[in-house]
Enzyme design. Structure first.
Site, PDB file in Angstrom:
ATOM      1  N   THR A 250       0.832  -1.207   0.000  1.00 57.72           N
ATOM      2  CA  THR A 250       0.000   0.000   0.000  1.00 57.72           C
ATOM      3  C   THR A 250       0.865   1.254   0.000  1.00 57.72           C
ATOM      4  O   THR A 250       0.574   2.228  -0.707  1.00 57.72           O
ATOM      5  CB  THR A 250      -0.971   0.002   1.196  1.00 57.72           C
ATOM      6  OG1 THR A 250      -1.785  -1.167   1.117  1.00 57.72           O
ATOM      7  CG2 THR A 250      -1.853   1.234   1.201  1.00 57.72           C
ATOM      8  N   CYS A 251       1.945   1.225   0.760  1.00 59.33           N
ATOM      9  CA  CYS A 251       2.835   2.386   0.835  1.00 59.33           C
ATOM     10  C   CYS A 251       3.460   2.683  -0.527  1.00 59.33           C
ATOM     11  O   CYS A 251       3.491   3.830  -0.973  1.00 59.33           O
ATOM     12  CB  CYS A 251       3.937   2.135   1.860  1.00 59.33           C
ATOM     13  SG  CYS A 251       3.335   1.719   3.508  1.00 59.33           S
TER      14      CYS A 251
END
Length: 162
Positions: free
Chosen positions: A50-51
């Site tokens: 996600t990052c």
């Protein structure tokens, strides 16, 4: 410790950063933020899905727009060592303005009250996902995510607040 919130003063602390010459600098957060409009956003870990695929790319894609709206500094914080943060920064060739700051021991993340225990996933103590809009060290917007979520801390959410 309560998480940092709107109206709080950004605590000072030391973070690692590789400058444009490739030299490792240990910087005071206040030296980066005092007298400026700053976005400080944090992620649980470098190179995590996600990052790497959503959160950071959003700030890089909107970096010129953020600067045009008066943002002086865009600061990314992660509980990773500075060498990992340097490699992660290099994986975004379009990045011009986002500084990848290392909080290797998590001391600054602790000062923000934003620690997240991801030991069960093999990651140890990390940072909650967040984005802060700070004006001359005073927090104007504090978007702090619940564990595992990415709903309120994006570049778009900060742009709406500007």
């Amino acid at each position: 410790m309560a998480p940092i919130a709107v109206g709080d003063v950004l605590p000072d602390g030391t973070v690692g950063y590789f400058d444009q010459n490739g030299d490792l600098q240990n910087l005071s957060v206040h030296s980066l933020a005092a007298g400026k409009k700053v976005i400080l956003f944090g992620v649980p870990g470098a190179f995590t899905p996600t990052c790497s695929l959503k959160h950071v790319p959003g700030f890089i894609e909107r970096q010129d727009e953020l600067k045009a709206k008066g943002v002086d500094e865009i600061l990314l914080l992660s509980v990773n060592d500075p060498f990992v943060m340097k490699a992660w920064a290099q994986s975004y060739p379009d990045n011009k303005h986002v500084k990848f700051l290392a909080d290797g021991a998590g001391k600054y993340t602790h000062a923000l009250g934003l620690e997240l225990d991801l030991s069960e996933k093999g990651l140890g103590i990390r940072s909650r996902r967040f984005s802060l809009l700070v004006d001359d060290l005073k927090v104007k917007v504090a978007n702090v995510e619940n564990a595992g979520e990415f709903a309120i801390s994006s570049a778009e959410d900060i742009i709406k607040a500007l």
